[in-house]
Design a protein around this motif. Structure first.
Motif, PDB file in Angstrom:
ATOM      1  N   SER A  67     -37.555 -74.867  13.737  1.00 15.63           N
ATOM      2  CA  SER A  67     -37.872 -73.473  13.471  1.00 15.63           C
ATOM      3  C   SER A  67     -37.182 -72.545  14.466  1.00 15.63           C
ATOM      4  O   SER A  67     -36.964 -72.894  15.623  1.00 15.63           O
ATOM      5  CB  SER A  67     -39.392 -73.286  13.550  1.00 15.63           C
ATOM      6  OG  SER A  67     -39.749 -71.930  13.513  1.00 15.63           O
TER       7      SER A  67
ATOM      8  N   ALA B 292     -41.849 -74.967   9.697  1.00 16.74           N
ATOM      9  CA  ALA B 292     -42.133 -73.538   9.566  1.00 16.74           C
ATOM     10  C   ALA B 292     -43.544 -73.186   9.994  1.00 16.74           C
ATOM     11  O   ALA B 292     -43.809 -72.069  10.441  1.00 16.74           O
ATOM     12  CB  ALA B 292     -41.902 -73.094   8.127  1.00 16.74           C
TER      13      ALA B 292
ATOM     14  N   ILE C 248     -39.029 -69.026   3.442  1.00 14.92           N
ATOM     15  CA  ILE C 248     -38.133 -69.717   4.362  1.00 14.92           C
ATOM     16  C   ILE C 248     -36.681 -69.370   4.049  1.00 14.92           C
ATOM     17  O   ILE C 248     -36.261 -69.414   2.897  1.00 14.92           O
ATOM     18  CB  ILE C 248     -38.342 -71.242   4.279  1.00 14.92           C
ATOM     19  CG1 ILE C 248     -39.712 -71.622   4.859  1.00 14.92           C
ATOM     20  CG2 ILE C 248     -37.232 -71.993   5.003  1.00 14.92           C
ATOM     21  CD1 ILE C 248     -40.056 -73.089   4.694  1.00 14.92           C
TER      22      ILE C 248
ATOM     23  N   LYS D 172     -40.021 -67.225   7.723  1.00 10.94           N
ATOM     24  CA  LYS D 172     -39.470 -68.043   8.795  1.00 10.94           C
ATOM     25  C   LYS D 172     -38.005 -68.394   8.564  1.00 10.94           C
ATOM     26  O   LYS D 172     -37.564 -68.573   7.431  1.00 10.94           O
ATOM     27  CB  LYS D 172     -40.270 -69.349   8.899  1.00 10.94           C
ATOM     28  CG  LYS D 172     -41.649 -69.186   9.487  1.00 10.94           C
ATOM     29  CD  LYS D 172     -41.599 -68.805  10.953  1.00 10.94           C
ATOM     30  CE  LYS D 172     -40.980 -69.891  11.802  1.00 10.94           C
ATOM     31  NZ  LYS D 172     -40.950 -69.516  13.240  1.00 10.94           N
TER      32      LYS D 172
ATOM     33  N   ILE E 150     -35.332 -71.379   9.372  1.00 13.94           N
ATOM     34  CA  ILE E 150     -35.423 -72.825   9.629  1.00 13.94           C
ATOM     35  C   ILE E 150     -34.033 -73.445   9.663  1.00 13.94           C
ATOM     36  O   ILE E 150     -33.200 -73.177   8.792  1.00 13.94           O
ATOM     37  CB  ILE E 150     -36.271 -73.528   8.548  1.00 13.94           C
ATOM     38  CG1 ILE E 150     -37.705 -72.990   8.559  1.00 13.94           C
ATOM     39  CG2 ILE E 150     -36.260 -75.048   8.741  1.00 13.94           C
ATOM     40  CD1 ILE E 150     -38.505 -73.328   9.793  1.00 13.94           C
TER      41      ILE E 150
END
Length: 307
Positions: free
Chosen positions: A38, A122, A278, A301, A303
């Protein structure tokens, strides 16, 4: 192993990609082949030197990850080679922007087979931070009202869902573009921070959870009822001083432990929380990932897909 790293503090351009020595697991540790890692806002702040200057280079960033155990050192009995795990590096440790990491077994948790590595990575640090902040520090209760600043971010988005699961009423601030997103997470009232002053439309909150910092954090005290409490994770290592004697200013202490990580997966399995949006990168795209993270114009997030 391949890794993303830097050899001096600076702009995103200092991030490099290349070969570094494999880490070695010490007693009580396991070696994990990382499948996903992450990107957190703390990463680019470390790169800039805002958390103190790194003294040993090359330095590998990255705090949370998901992968598969590839070696087990002496004293480890709970994991074996081939186990899927996820975790958050111990306080003061980094190194997840890489193909391998050596880490204490005691702070890892098993990754369910039904959860992809990208999803587990995440949820690691954002879930841990939200749980410690909302449940352990603010001790939010059913029926209370909480203002969560910066609702489209990873930690705040998890916190919105957690607060709704607890049974609280949730108010959040975000840009107009993210209203539908935070509403889908469960927010009851949404404030467009670019068009409204939240201190004029919110009052008598039981709690505030601030993930923004700066002036937003300082003005958050105004919306609390007498006896209310506020938790801050974007104002440095200590909470800002409260300008009011009738409210508490708190800085969550986000330790690392298996129990909180397991609770994250339990909440996910129960449908109480979902994985944030993501955006994926590869390790050789670390510069681009940091530019986007540092812009703060993102939701969900970022990643790294490592394997």
């Amino acid at each position: 192993m391949k890794a993303a790293y830097f050899e001096q503090h600076g702009a995103p351009e200092v991030m490099k990609y290349g070969d570094l020595p494999d880490p070695v697991a010490r007693p009580g540790e396991v070696l994990v082949d990382i499948h996903a890692a992450s990107v957190n806002s703390a990463d680019w702040q470390v790169r800039l030197g805002r958390y103190g200057h790194v003294t040993e280079f090359p330095h590998i960033l990255g705090r949370d990850f998901s992968g598969v155990v590839s070696a087990v050192a002496a004293g480890v009995t709970e994991f074996k080679v081939g186990d899927a795990v996820f975790g958050v590096c111990d306080t003061g440790q980094e190194g997840a922007y890489a193909e391998k990491i050596a880490i204490k077994a005691a702070i890892l948790a098993r990754k369910p087979g039904s959860v992809p590595h990208t999803h587990a990575a995440a949820l690691g640090l954002i879930g841990l931070t939200a749980l410690v902040s909302v449940e352990d520090t603010l001790k939010l209760q059913a029926g209370e009202t909480i203002l969560i600043q910066g609702g489209a971010g990873g930690v705040a988005g998890f916190a919105i869902q957690l607060a709704k699961h607890i049974g609280a009423r949730v108010i959040t601030t975000t840009s107009a573009a993210n209203h539908d997103y935070v509403r889908s997470l469960g927010a009851d009232q949404i404030i467009d921070y670019a068009a409204q002053d939240f201190t004029r439309v919110v009052s008598d909150c039981d709690a505030v959870f601030d993930t923004v910092g700066g002036d937003v954090a300082l003005r958050s005290f105004a919306v609390l009822r007498p006896g209310g409490r506020a938790a801050f994770i974007a104002s440095g290592m200590s909470a800002p001083d409260s300008p009011r004697g009738d409210v508490r200013s708190l800085r969550p202490q986000v330790g690392r432990d298996r129990a909180h990580l397991t609770r994250i997966m339990d909440l996910l399995a129960a449908g109480a929380v979902r994985v944030p949006e993501i955006t994926t990168f590869t390790l050789d795209q670390a510069q681009a990932a940091h530019r986007l993270s540092e812009s703060r114009h993102l939701r969900g997030k970022l990643i790294f897909e490592v394997r």
